[in-house]
Design an enzyme around this catalytic site. Structure first.
Site, PDB file in Angstrom:
ATOM      1  N   GLU A  80       0.687  -1.164  -0.085  1.00 36.44           N
ATOM      2  CA  GLU A  80       0.388  -0.111  -0.234  1.00 36.44           C
ATOM      3  C   GLU A  80       0.724   1.347  -0.079  1.00 36.44           C
ATOM      4  OE1 GLU A  80      -0.280  -2.991   2.051  1.00 36.44           O
ATOM      5  OE2 GLU A  80      -2.481  -3.276   1.053  1.00 36.44           O
ATOM      6  N   HIS A 149     -10.801  -6.057   8.693  1.00 38.66           N
ATOM      7  CA  HIS A 149     -12.506  -6.229   7.757  1.00 38.66           C
ATOM      8  C   HIS A 149     -13.770  -5.159   7.894  1.00 38.66           C
ATOM      9  CE1 HIS A 149     -10.390 -10.193   6.317  1.00 38.66           C
ATOM     10  NE2 HIS A 149      -9.596  -9.493   5.366  1.00 38.66           N
TER      11      HIS A 149
HETATM   12  C1  LIG Z   1      -1.522  -5.035   4.622  1.00 43.85           C
HETATM   13  C2  LIG Z   1      -2.942  -5.990   3.080  1.00 43.85           C
HETATM   14  N1  LIG Z   1      -3.471  -5.451   2.269  1.00 43.85           N
HETATM   15  C3  LIG Z   1      -3.912  -6.195   1.563  1.00 43.85           C
HETATM   16  C4  LIG Z   1      -4.434  -6.887   2.082  1.00 43.85           C
HETATM   17  C5  LIG Z   1      -5.594  -8.243   1.583  1.00 43.85           C
HETATM   18  N2  LIG Z   1      -5.709  -9.402   1.022  1.00 43.85           N
HETATM   19  C6  LIG Z   1      -5.557 -11.228   2.180  1.00 43.85           C
HETATM   20  S1  LIG Z   1      -4.979 -11.725   2.241  1.00 43.85           S
HETATM   21  C7  LIG Z   1      -4.164 -11.332  -0.088  1.00 43.85           C
HETATM   22  C8  LIG Z   1      -3.492 -12.057  -0.779  1.00 43.85           C
HETATM   23  C9  LIG Z   1      -1.991 -12.623  -0.288  1.00 43.85           C
HETATM   24  O1  LIG Z   1      -1.319 -13.141  -0.947  1.00 43.85           O
HETATM   25  P1  LIG Z   1      -0.016 -13.999  -0.463  1.00 43.85           P
HETATM   26  O2  LIG Z   1       0.928 -13.173  -0.052  1.00 43.85           O
HETATM   27  O3  LIG Z   1       0.668 -15.015  -1.923  1.00 43.85           O
HETATM   28  O4  LIG Z   1      -0.650 -15.338   0.664  1.00 43.85           O
HETATM   29  P2  LIG Z   1      -1.576 -16.460   0.028  1.00 43.85           P
HETATM   30  O5  LIG Z   1      -2.596 -16.139   0.270  1.00 43.85           O
HETATM   31  O6  LIG Z   1      -1.044 -16.681  -1.609  1.00 43.85           O
HETATM   32  O7  LIG Z   1      -1.346 -17.464   0.789  1.00 43.85           O
HETATM   33  C10 LIG Z   1      -4.576  -9.250  -0.366  1.00 43.85           C
HETATM   34  C11 LIG Z   1      -3.812  -9.378  -0.903  1.00 43.85           C
HETATM   35  C12 LIG Z   1      -4.415  -7.437   3.666  1.00 43.85           C
HETATM   36  N3  LIG Z   1      -4.739  -8.584   4.532  1.00 43.85           N
HETATM   37  N4  LIG Z   1      -3.411  -6.519   4.201  1.00 43.85           N
END
Ligand SMILES: Cc1ncc(C[n+]2csc(CCOP(=O)(O)OP(=O)(O)O)c2C)c(N)n1
Ligand SMILES: [Mg+2]
Lengths: 357, 436
Positions: A80, A149
């Site tokens: 972000e 959320h």
């Molecule tokens: C600071 C923040 N930004 C955005 C999100 C929304 N979000 C939750 S999970 C996710 C994807 C994460 O992907 P990854 O790190 O590859 O982990 P995976 O889900 O594949 O295990 C996002 C964008 C969040 N939880 N926290």
């Protein structure tokens, strides 16, 4: 289409003049605003997590990458700080970025770029550089999203000199306000109440949810129109009590006051900064009573600012202490979400106190 | 020296105009998937440097892939951890239990018993093998996809389900989104919904352990998508500067919701290679090979415990299911990816290895699976007695105001009283178990 089809006095009923309406939910209205603005202004770009091919986790940018290309609508790394910092840089070049922060709860890693940079760019460079950035972000609870959320952090942004903070309460307003925000030459926080993306919510979680169908705010004019930032909407005129609210709470207030049969004047602020102080003053001077409602935590919430302004400006018209109904000063709980939410009972008690004599 | 402001955007001979590059994954819905471009080196080829080697000796390994299980299901090469059959069966069982748990709780969410669930299907080897290679008192800073570590450490399934149902026996008092566990007694740090925050925290815990002359190390897990966050780089910098006894894992499951790993930089180099720029040790591992994962974790843990500093490990794997119950991956990726994934399924691979050793059979596997389904079912039934989400069997209202601070200030006491009064108005008949 004329630029200003919406009169500031009665924006909802005025839209019919030459502007056929279409039934939309809030996501569709936001998508429509983005679509229209991207077609009008080639300098507008959209970036954010999952906004590209997928069209955003709430689908607000659905179809836009396909239509405008990957040069103008693209996914961002999960960072972000990078999203907002890059937007500041793009704006310095002359673009007009409309980044999405997936949930308002996830904006904190970008705060330095927002607070120290975007918000002060015009001031510190004496207008040489500006940050015409609109940051869209879903906010608020009521969807069992747990503490990350569900937050309503809007007050933090109103505390920062140089940021505007806008919160729509209907699809109609979401579109008109978003267009105005994008055209604004300063950074604008555009918080979208996700609980009412698909329909208005009267606060009774145990009743079936509604859609925007049949709600006047779900009638969205075709094409371009804007609602000026800093203009509140009088949801309902009344004599007995002024209610100041925004976002989801507009609908909860409407439902509760209708239920109680109180002739309240309900004002949807739509814009916290700049605030439509004229409309607020006029109303409180007329009714002599004021109730402020927000979902956000209480201490140092935007309600504190509103109550102060009313006290400063309407003191001699007040017939009762100004009341404030808010979320509690705890993180947003999961299982007890509805005990946290400032629903009909909490609002009802405050109304009863105000209407006592 | 230039005089006055410079002219902008002048043509530069016949140089082409600049172009923005935006990554795009190879396959979208409906596309035929062909992973032949993906280098999958044969198992057993890579040398295993000494655990106390200079970090730079590991850097070639960050661009390669540590693999132990070969195509004939044998464990081969210098990285073979040489585990006995009993340990291998325990590993298999824990991985299978993790999958059985995921399957059942996913269905519970679909049946409306809770709001949310996240599976780790296809990634079971990473959490389970790492947990087994760590000491029981080493501290884990997980992301939301390491339920296998809790299960591996023997955390009661019924308490996991209580947390998922946010019921009156939820150890976290119904405050957290389902699966955001916290289990201090099991060395499992409170999971955050905000991505990547656990990474610098793990480094800080490790530094504290070093400050105190302890012998425990810390380890943290992050998704490849989340490795884009600044917290990742803060962690790497601190780990390098203080030579912290920490093992940092990037779980590269190719997807971050709808964004493929290219949006975290995977098109330019590997995630393990990030170690090089910070001057710390790095390993890249076949994350669907439980033995390779075990070996890498063991190597890095020994290194950290010997005061030789941090290691970054990339686990190359595939998120076989949707991101969460809120996600529909058929909207952004080809369903064939899962079928074609060249590294196979971690449970099947370990099973076949045990069978090849003559230490296991298909019949035993089937019997075990049935047993595990039953074990999970018993746990969910037990948890359901404590309530499911949204049916009134939650922690007392007052708990909502506790733990904001150690003690309740006046304003929270007032707000707690308000909440109780509201309940009395909305539900006059209501009696809360242990409410005064
Ligand atoms: C600071 C923040 N930004 C955005 C999100 C929304 N979000 C939750 S999970 C996710 C994807 C994460 O992907 P990854 O790190 O590859 O982990 P995976 O889900 O594949 O295990 C996002 C964008 C969040 N939880 N926290
Ligand atoms: Mg991932």
């Amino acid at each position: 289409m004329p630029e200003e089809t919406i009169s500031k006095d009665n924006p909802l009923t005025d839209t019919g003049a030459g502007a056929p309406g279409r039934q939309m939910n809030m996501i569709e209205a936001i998508n429509d605003a983005l679509d229209i603005m991207m077609a009008r202004d080639p300098d507008i770009v959209i970036l954010g997590e999952d906004v590209g091919y997928f069209g955003g986790v709430f689908r607000a940018t659905a179809g836009l990458q396909k239509k405008f290309g990957r040069n103008r609508v693209f996914d961002a790394p999960i960072n972000e700080c990078g999203i907002i910092g890059a937007a500041v840089g793009m704006a310095a070049y002359g673009l007009r970025p409309v980044p999405e922060i997936q949930f308002a709860d996830y904006i904190y890693p970008g705060l330095d770029q927002l607070v120290s940079e975007a918000a002060r760019m015009r001031y510190r460079s004496a207008g040489e550089f500006t940050s015409p950035i609109t940051i869209r972000s879903p906010f608020g609870g009521g969807i069992f999203g747990g503490q990350t959320h569900s937050q309503s952090p809007e007050a933090m942004f109103t505390h920062v000199a140089g940021l505007k903070t806008i919160i729509p309460a209907t699809p109609h307003d979401a579109k008109g306000l978003l267009i105005a925000a994008i055209e604004d030459n300063d950074p604008v926080m555009f918080f979208e109440p996700k609980r009412i993306y698909n329909g208005p919510f009267g606060g009774d979680y145990d009743k079936p949810s509604r859609t925007w169908k049949g709600h006047p705010g779900g009638e969205v004019p075709e094409g371009y129109y804007k609602i000026p930032l800093g203009k509140a909407r009088i949801v309902r005129e009344g004599e007995a009590l002024t209610v100041l609210c925004y976002g989801t709470m507009v609908h909860v207030a409407e439902a509760v006051l209708a239920d109680k049969g109180v002739d309240a004047e309900i004002i949807d602020l739509r814009s916290l900064v700049p605030l439509d102080i004229e409309t607020v003053e006029k109303s409180v001077q007329k009714t002599g009573k004021c109730l402020v409602i927000h979902e956000a935590t209480r201490t140092s919430g935007f309600g504190a600012e509103l109550v102060t302004l009313v006290q400063e400006r309407c003191f001699y018209h007040l017939e009762a202490p100004v009341e404030r109904v808010t979320g509690f000063d705890t993180p947003y709980p999961h299982s007890l979400e509805w005990a946290y939410f400032p629903g009909p009972v909490r609002i009802g008690e405050a109304v009863d106190r105000l209407m006592k004599d | 020296m230039a005089e006055g402001p410079v002219e902008k955007g002048i043509a530069r001979g016949n140089l082409p105009p600049l172009e923005l590059y935006v990554p795009e994954p190879k396959y979208r819905p409906g596309d035929v998937v062909d992973y032949s471009h993906l280098p999958v080196p044969p198992a057993g080829l890579l040398a295993r440097p000494d655990e106390t080697c200079p970090a730079s000796e590991t850097w070639p390994l960050t661009l390669d892939m540590v693999r132990v299980l070969d195509d004939d299901d044998h464990a081969v090469g210098a990285w073979n951890p040489g585990l006995d059959p009993e340990t291998l069966r325990r590993m298999l069982r824990t991985m299978a239990l993790t999958r059985a748990f995921d399957d059942r709780l996913y269905r519970s969410q679909r049946q409306g018993k809770t709001s949310f669930y996240m599976k780790c299907t296809g990634e079971e080897a990473i959490s389970v093998a790492c947990a087994m290679a760590l000491a029981g008192d080493d501290m884990v800073f997980p992301s939301y996809r390491q339920q296998g570590i809790l299960i591996s450490r023997g955390y009661p399934l019924v308490d996991m389900v209580n947390q998922i149902y946010s019921n009156r026996a939820d150890p976290l008092k119904g405050r957290q989104l389902p699966i955001m566990y916290s289990a201090k007694d099991y060395g499992f740090f409170s999971i955050s919904g905000n991505l990547a925050t656990q990474f610098p925290q793990a480094v800080g815990w490790a530094m504290a352990s070093a400050i105190k002359g302890d012998t425990r190390i810390a380890t943290a897990f992050i998704g490849e998508g989340s490795s884009a966050e600044g917290d990742f780089h803060a962690a790497m910098t601190f780990a390098a500067v203080y030579n912290a006894p920490v093992v940092l894992h990037v779980v590269n499951n190719q997807w971050a919701i709808s964004s493929f790993s290219g949006f975290a930089g995977a098109e330019r180099t590997t995630f393990a290679a990030r170690a090089t720029g910070y001057g710390i040790a790095g390993l890249r591992v076949d994350g669907n090979d439980a033995l390779a994962v075990y070996a890498a974790m063991e190597w890095a843990a020994n290194r950290a415990r010997a005061n030789q500093g941090p290691t970054l490990i990339e686990h190359f794997t595939y998120r076989a299911e949707g991101h969460s119950t809120s996600d529909d991956p058929s909207a952004y990726r080809s369903a064939q990816e899962r079928e074609e994934w060249p590294l196979g399924d971690p449970i099947m691979r370990l099973k076949k290895h045990l069978i090849a050793l003559g230490e296991w059979s298909e019949e035993q596997q089937e019997a075990m699976d049935r047993e595990l389904v039953e074990q999970v079912k018993v746990a969910t039934k037990e948890a359901e007695k404590n309530g499911i989400l949204g049916h009134g069997m939650h922690h007392p209202f007052h708990t909502m105001f506790e733990d904001v601070f150690e003690e309740l200030p006046w304003h929270l006491e007032e707000q707690a009283a308000q909440a109780m009064r509201e309940r009395g108005i909305k539900w006059p008949e209501w009696k809360e178990r242990d409410d005064a």
